[in-house]
Write an enzyme that holds these catalytic residues in place. Structure first.
Site, PDB file in Angstrom:
ATOM      1  N   ARG A 116     -24.818 -36.227 -20.044  1.00  0.00           N
ATOM      2  CA  ARG A 116     -24.838 -36.937 -18.760  1.00  0.00           C
ATOM      3  C   ARG A 116     -23.459 -37.485 -18.414  1.00  0.00           C
ATOM      4  NH1 ARG A 116     -29.225 -41.608 -17.837  1.00  0.00           N
ATOM      5  NH2 ARG A 116     -27.905 -42.681 -19.364  1.00  0.00           N
ATOM      6  N   LYS A 167     -23.980 -42.073 -13.602  1.00  0.00           N
ATOM      7  CA  LYS A 167     -23.921 -43.451 -14.101  1.00  0.00           C
ATOM      8  C   LYS A 167     -22.513 -44.016 -13.907  1.00  0.00           C
ATOM      9  CE  LYS A 167     -26.202 -45.948 -17.893  1.00  0.00           C
ATOM     10  NZ  LYS A 167     -27.450 -46.300 -17.202  1.00  0.00           N
ATOM     11  N   GLU A 188     -36.009 -46.303  -6.946  1.00  0.00           N
ATOM     12  CA  GLU A 188     -35.989 -46.878  -8.289  1.00  0.00           C
ATOM     13  C   GLU A 188     -35.736 -48.374  -8.216  1.00  0.00           C
ATOM     14  OE1 GLU A 188     -32.649 -45.784 -10.877  1.00  0.00           O
ATOM     15  OE2 GLU A 188     -31.797 -44.677  -9.205  1.00  0.00           O
TER      16      GLU A 188
END
Length: 462
Positions: free
Chosen positions: A205, A307, A343
């Site tokens: 990721r 992220k 979210e």
């Protein structure tokens, strides 16, 4: 005859009898300059002592054998001799007498800590009140640093004492937010060994996010090595079984100085760790969410699915307002229709309806959580039907159960959601729903090594 003006018996207007200084010639100035340069040269020092070939061989061998995996079932922690060899080699090259200043003191402290931790029998655990452990920063012993220039080649990383790092005010991460972070955890088993949970996924990721932000990223192997070394160097900070976990925070930042908007000329990869307890103080107890309609976490075509550090700063204002009203966190809706669930501030969200588990579809504005992915796999193995789809806020309010997932919390059952002054509560008691409890128990059993890892998700360090 005129009287002379005197100060303390000295006539200030009387010409001195001393000769006036003469202006040196250019040749004399050059000769004097050369002489001064010779005098300013430091006294030659004896060559720095290097590790003998036999010790260098042992260091390489110990490093290669220092870790184990579920596949091999073998391997050991780096030996005290291996680690003390690293300290001996480093401390002889960087001492207060040879370097001076804060760098020397930092290196010297590093050597002292390493020798204390690994060669003089430091206890396996620090003297700490583990029962009071929450989710706050607790400084540990060491962190890991690895640097990279714009050519994309990372230098060999190293462990250094945990503490502040210098940063140029023109660094890309400070001016333009060119930075990524990851989060994973390590748990201590009853036999004292340590388990990492799916670190390979975090490495992948980070590489995806780095590509989006035009940053070179560590290879998967470099990422895993850095995490392993940092955890083992701070092994005494891994909480006892059942008392918490060691939170691991890898970071990749544009550390090079740059004025215009462009990729940084240098990058730094950092790993630090911290012992943590429950993210929410009551653990698996129910949390309360406030639906946010004014602000949105991410937009289509943006960076909501990686992220990056900027994604987290933007949620602080709404999160603070929600907590001031007595809620635990914020639920975000999509930025176009303002009706589809996306979210929570830093958590993925799930709903359960008639034993069907649903979670919002990944459309580029939602972070593909590793805990989210793992919970979906566990649910399918337990026989649940799992769907990824668009979920409206009305559908969420009509669910049987709602829960959130995130590395820091694993799974948090939702007790209530407030939407436009309407508060909807889930369940008839103040306990987590049956499905939430079942998934949490199955997940943590694998994560903590309480059951056989049939998924192949855990990595054993020793």
């Amino acid at each position: 005859m005129a009287t002379s003006r005197r100060l303390g018996g000295v006539d200030p207007f009387r010409r001195s009898s001393l000769p006036l200084p003469q202006t040196p010639s250019p040749r004399a100035r050059a000769r004097a300059s050369f002489t001064n340069q010779e005098a300013s040269q430091p006294t030659p020092r004896s060559p720095t002592r290097r590790s003998p070939p036999r010790l260098q061989t042992e260091l390489r061998t110990s490093a290669a054998r220092g870790f184990s995996s579920p596949a091999s079932g073998r391997g050991t922690v780096p030996s005290p001799r291996f680690l003390s060899g690293l300290v001996w080699s480093r401390s002889t090259q960087c001492t207060a007498s040879s370097l001076g200043g804060p760098v020397a003191r930092r290196r010297s402290r590093f050597s002292t800590l390493m020798m204390t931790a690994y060669t003089t029998g430091t206890p396996d655990l620090v003297d700490f009140n583990w029962d009071a452990l929450g989710f706050q920063l607790v400084p540990t012993d060491f962190m890991y640093l690895m640097r990279c220039s714009s050519d994309g080649v990372f230098t060999k990383g190293e462990l250094v004492p945990y503490g502040p790092i210098e940063r140029n005010p023109a660094a890309a991460v400070l001016n333009y937010g060119q930075g990524l972070l990851e989060g994973l955890r390590a748990h201590r088993k009853e036999d004292g060994s340590i388990l990492l949970f799916r670190p390979h996924e975090n490495a992948l990721r980070m590489r995806t996010g780095a590509d989006r932000l035009c940053m070179p990223a560590p290879s998967v192997e470099q990422f895993l090595e850095a995490v392993k070394l940092t955890v083992l160097a701070n092994k005494r900070w891994v909480p006892p079984t059942g008392k918490g976990s060691l939170y691991i925070r890898p970071q990749l930042i544009g550390s090079g100085a740059i004025l215009g908007v462009a990729p940084a000329p240098q990058y730094t990869f950092i790993v630090f760790v911290c012992p943590v307890g429950h993210y929410f103080k009551d653990g698996l107890s129910l949390i309360s969410l406030l639906t946010e309609e004014e602000y949105h976490r991410a937009a289509p075509g943006g960076t909501g699915d990686i992220k990056t550090i900027g994604n987290f700063a933007s949620v602080v204002s709404a999160q603070r307002r929600a907590k001031e009203k007595g809620h635990s966190d914020v639920l975000y809706l999509d930025p176009i229709h303002n009706k589809f669930v996306e979210e929570v501030s830093s958590c993925n969200i799930f709903m359960v309806k008639d034993n069907v588990i649903s979670t919002p579809l990944l459309t580029g504005t939602i972070l593909p959580g590793i805990t989210r992915k793992s919970v979906m796999g566990i649910a399918q193995n337990l026989g649940f039907q799992v769907e990824e789809c668009n979920i409206t806020i009305d559908e969420l309010l009509g669910a049987d159960e709602v829960f959130c997932t995130r590395t820091a919390v694993v799974l948090s059952p939702v007790g209530s959601i407030t939407y436009r002054q309407r508060k909807v509560e889930y369940g008839k008691s103040q306990e987590a729903g049956v499905v939430s409890q079942q998934l949490y128990a199955a997940f943590t059993a694998i994560q903590k090594g309480l059951v056989e890892d049939s998924m192949g998700w855990t990595l054993k360090l020793n």
